[in-house]
Design a protein around this motif. Structure first.
Motif, PDB file in Angstrom:
ATOM      1  N   LEU A 240      -9.819  -6.764  -2.137  1.00 13.95           N
ATOM      2  CA  LEU A 240      -9.113  -5.872  -1.220  1.00 13.95           C
ATOM      3  C   LEU A 240      -7.625  -5.847  -1.543  1.00 13.95           C
ATOM      4  CD1 LEU A 240      -8.914  -4.072   1.287  1.00 13.95           C
ATOM      5  CD2 LEU A 240      -8.784  -6.161   2.685  1.00 13.95           C
TER       6      LEU A 240
ATOM      7  N   ALA B  91       0.828  -1.206   0.000  1.00  8.05           N
ATOM      8  CA  ALA B  91       0.000   0.000   0.000  1.00  8.05           C
ATOM      9  C   ALA B  91       0.864   1.258   0.000  1.00  8.05           C
ATOM     10  CB  ALA B  91      -0.925   0.012   1.211  1.00  8.05           C
TER      11      ALA B  91
ATOM     12  N   ILE C 236     -11.219   4.076  -5.429  1.00  5.21           N
ATOM     13  CA  ILE C 236     -10.621   3.478  -4.231  1.00  5.21           C
ATOM     14  C   ILE C 236     -10.302   4.589  -3.233  1.00  5.21           C
ATOM     15  CG2 ILE C 236      -8.657   2.165  -3.336  1.00  5.21           C
ATOM     16  CD1 ILE C 236      -8.474   0.834  -6.110  1.00  5.21           C
TER      17      ILE C 236
ATOM     18  N   ALA D  40      -4.848  -1.444   5.472  1.00  2.03           N
ATOM     19  CA  ALA D  40      -3.530  -2.056   5.270  1.00  2.03           C
ATOM     20  C   ALA D  40      -2.696  -2.004   6.542  1.00  2.03           C
ATOM     21  CB  ALA D  40      -2.797  -1.357   4.123  1.00  2.03           C
TER      22      ALA D  40
ATOM     23  N   GLU E  41      -7.038  -3.683  -4.484  1.00  4.12           N
ATOM     24  CA  GLU E  41      -7.138  -2.268  -4.117  1.00  4.12           C
ATOM     25  C   GLU E  41      -5.886  -1.796  -3.384  1.00  4.12           C
ATOM     26  OE1 GLU E  41     -12.003  -1.825  -3.644  1.00  4.12           O
ATOM     27  OE2 GLU E  41     -10.748  -2.155  -1.880  1.00  4.12           O
ATOM     28  N   ILE E  42      -5.358  -2.638  -2.502  1.00  3.75           N
ATOM     29  CA  ILE E  42      -4.127  -2.278  -1.793  1.00  3.75           C
ATOM     30  C   ILE E  42      -2.988  -2.081  -2.778  1.00  3.75           C
ATOM     31  CG2 ILE E  42      -2.342  -3.193  -0.238  1.00  3.75           C
ATOM     32  CD1 ILE E  42      -4.609  -4.448   1.411  1.00  3.75           C
TER      33      ILE E  42
ATOM     34  N   PHE F 231      -3.554   1.058  -5.017  1.00  2.00           N
ATOM     35  CA  PHE F 231      -3.261   2.278  -4.278  1.00  2.00           C
ATOM     36  C   PHE F 231      -1.762   2.458  -4.097  1.00  2.00           C
ATOM     37  CE2 PHE F 231      -2.409   4.191  -0.069  1.00  2.00           C
ATOM     38  CZ  PHE F 231      -2.885   5.476  -0.324  1.00  2.00           C
TER      39      PHE F 231
ATOM     40  N   ARG G 107      -9.431   4.748   3.473  1.00  2.00           N
ATOM     41  CA  ARG G 107      -9.853   3.377   3.803  1.00  2.00           C
ATOM     42  C   ARG G 107      -8.716   2.386   3.607  1.00  2.00           C
ATOM     43  NH1 ARG G 107     -11.763  -0.177   0.001  1.00  2.00           N
ATOM     44  NH2 ARG G 107     -12.660  -2.120   0.822  1.00  2.00           N
ATOM     45  N   ILE G 108      -8.031   2.449   2.482  1.00  2.00           N
ATOM     46  CA  ILE G 108      -6.964   1.483   2.199  1.00  2.00           C
ATOM     47  C   ILE G 108      -5.784   1.681   3.146  1.00  2.00           C
ATOM     48  CG2 ILE G 108      -5.257   0.765   0.481  1.00  2.00           C
ATOM     49  CD1 ILE G 108      -8.101  -0.272   0.024  1.00  2.00           C
ATOM     50  N   THR G 109      -5.433   2.922   3.433  1.00  2.00           N
ATOM     51  CA  THR G 109      -4.330   3.179   4.358  1.00  2.00           C
ATOM     52  C   THR G 109      -4.613   2.574   5.718  1.00  2.00           C
ATOM     53  OG1 THR G 109      -3.690   5.234   3.234  1.00  2.00           O
ATOM     54  CG2 THR G 109      -3.022   4.991   5.536  1.00  2.00           C
TER      55      THR G 109
END
Length: 364
Positions: A225, A77, A244, A253, A228-229, A232, A248-250
């Motif tokens: 997921l 990420a 994305i 992860a 997406e990680i 990103f 949320r991803i930060t």
């Protein structure tokens, strides 16, 4: 088109880097008047030449697998989580609170409960740095390393003032109930009719670590997921365009990363010490960075690199015990491995890429 095959990137590049690091290490050993051949044979025999050596090598490797996977997930990420030390320490606190407060009649029930406690506490310790990065722009490197020191201070306070048994001078928790003790690999070997790894701390959590490698591979490369990680991590603008959420991803992860680091505690706290002690992590959080770099941030590479550093740890102890070579030299060797596989990666990668591209042109 890739500049060189995937196998060369994952296997050949770190292998050449390792050979270079060992060659420089041999020169250092020669410079202090010792024999590189004796040092190498002593390390190999001490770490791999007996089931006793293998038991300690696998014990150390188990710790490094968890912390290496933690760094790996965050890296995909585009996050550099160097807070594994503090997250693993908090994972130990989670294990201790679960095992000392819940009446668990068997290790088969205690292990999943301890895993949940370790993962939750490790993830919680990664949450605030993740939120600060995602919402306030605070750099994850600065916040995670600060939280390592906070974790150390908090753990010291909890052990001295809250968890230390009455009358004890040792800053450690009470011993966990016998029913929660994990089976050692030596016990499992005896149940199969042979003796292996007697008097070593290697335990069933090694298999949990191997399973974690498989689950992380499935997560990163076989789930939405995970896509997406990685998306990103490759390009935040492109991820935004694809809908994305960076916040949320930060956070997700880093929660997964912190949880994996915290899971290390089932090996060193629950499996080996069988109580929570100060400095139980012993630098494994930082070694995880080198393991992830050398493993090219792939679970298989992390597993192999963790075995290498487990070998260095156990072999280094044998080196200090049976030769006049100082134990600190192993730190030098580890530093050289990290230097060549991390900071000087392009020194090896560049010539290899040019070689493979030239081979393609000749074959075209």
């Amino acid at each position: 088109m890739e500049k060189m095959p995937k196998w060369a990137d994952v296997l050949l590049t770190p292998l050449i880097s390792l050979v270079l690091a060992m060659a420089i290490s041999a020169l250092v050993i020669l410079a202090i008047g010792e024999s590189p051949a004796l040092a190498l044979t002593t390390m190999i025999d001490g770490a791999l030449g007996s089931s006793y050596g293998w038991g300690f090598t696998l014990y150390y490797a188990t710790n490094f697998i968890f912390t290496g996977l933690a760094v790996m997930v965050a890296y995909h990420a585009s996050l550099f989580n160097i807070g594994g030390e503090g997250q693993a320490a908090m994972g130990g606190l989670g294990v201790a609170l679960v095992l000392l407060s819940l009446p668990l009649p068997h290790w088969a029930l205690a292990l999943p409960a301890a895993m949940i406690g370790a993962a939750l506490f490790g993830a919680a310790w990664a949450l605030i740095p993740a939120w600060l990065q995602a919402k306030r722009g605070s750099h994850i490197v600065i916040t995670t390393i600060m939280f390592n020191f906070i974790a150390a201070a908090l753990l010291n306070y909890v052990l001295v003032n809250l968890l230390r048994p009455v009358g004890s001078m040792d800053p450690a928790s009470a011993r966990f109930p016998n029913e929660t003790h994990l089976p050692k690999l030596s016990d499992m070997a005896l149940s199969l009719g042979f003796e292996w790894g007697k008097n070593t701390p290697a335990n069933i959590s090694f298999f949990v670590a191997v399973a974690a490698c498989l689950l992380v591979w499935l997560l990163i490369w076989r789930t939405r997921l995970g896509f997406e990680i990685r998306a990103f991590g490759k390009s935040e603008p492109a991820a935004l365009y694809a809908g994305i959420s960076p916040v949320r991803i930060t956070i997700i992860a880093m929660l997964i990363s912190g949880g994996l680091a915290g899971m290390m505690a089932i090996n060193n706290v629950m499996g080996e010490a069988e109580r929570l002690v100060l400095n139980a992590v012993e630098g494994a959080g930082f070694i995880g960075i080198a393991v992830a770099l050398m493993g090219r941030n792939h679970p298989l590479g992390v597993f192999l690199a963790a075995l290498l550093f487990g070998f260095l740890y156990q072999g280094g102890g044998e080196l200090a015990l049976w030769t006049s070579i100082p134990r600190e030299l192993i730190v030098v060797i580890q530093a050289l491995v990290i230097l060549f596989t991390g900071a000087l990666d392009n020194m090896v990668r560049g010539p290899l890429e040019r070689m493979f591209m030239a081979m393609r042109k000749r074959g075209a």
